[in-house]
Write an enzyme that holds these catalytic residues in place. Structure first.
Site, short mmCIF file in Angstrom:
data_model
loop_
_atom_site.label_atom_id
_atom_site.label_comp_id
_atom_site.label_asym_id
_atom_site.label_seq_id
_atom_site.Cartn_x
_atom_site.Cartn_y
_atom_site.Cartn_z
N GLY A 43 -9.73 -6.76 7.98
CA GLY A 43 -10.22 -5.28 8.36
C GLY A 43 -9.57 -4.31 7.75
N TYR A 44 -10.19 -3.00 7.70
CA TYR A 44 -9.45 -2.03 6.75
C TYR A 44 -8.94 -1.01 7.66
CZ TYR A 44 -11.61 -4.82 3.25
OH TYR A 44 -11.94 -5.89 2.21
#
Length: 155
Positions: free
Chosen positions: A28-29
């Site tokens: 995830g960013y």
């Protein structure tokens, strides 16, 4: 400073994966899609990482640190809406190079990408991929994991 020199290709035909190492990956960013630098959380099987990647296509700055599961869990909720899940197969090509083949899950299925890293830019540019590799998408931003995590599968 660590530099990553990498080319990325679509997968035309799935090779024999029996001799590869498989990992289940979720990432995830933490940074927004339009940020030039990306900050990513990754779980690869039972190991957790925080990674910073600079802008660029073929050559990028990359720094990575292993973190604890607790640290990962602290920041993971902040990646909601900017996540990718995939199975990664790591293997060796006949020429000795290591490949990482990603088979995406969820909304990105059945997308498959393969990456090869190089020591020099000249080596990367001169590389002739095997027949099972498809189109070169190294410079196509739609195939960056961060873009796919936010915008979905490229059309």
């Amino acid at each position: 400073m660590s530099t990553e020199i990498e080319r990325k290709f679509l997968v035309a035909d799935l090779p024999d994966l029996s001799g590869t190492e498989k990992a289940v990956v979720r990432q995830g960013y933490l940074t927004a899609p339009d940020d030039s630098t990306e900050l990513r959380l990754r779980q690869k099987n039972d190991t957790y990482y925080l990674t910073l990647k600079g802008g660029g296509a073929l050559v990028r700055v990359e720094r990575e640190a292993e973190i604890s599961a607790e640290q990962f869990d602290t920041f993971w909720p902040e990646t909601d809406g900017r996540r990718v899940e995939k199975e990664r197969f790591t293997g060796q090509l006949p020429d000795g190079r290591v490949f990482e083949l990603d088979v995406f899950q969820g909304d990105l299925a059945p997308l498959r990408l393969v990456e090869i890293e190089f020591q020099t830019e000249a080596e990367a540019e001169a590389y002739t991929p095997p027949e099972w590799f498809g189109a070169d998408v190294t410079a196509d931003k739609r195939y960056k994991n961060k873009m796919m995590a936010t915008k979905g599968k490229p059309v």
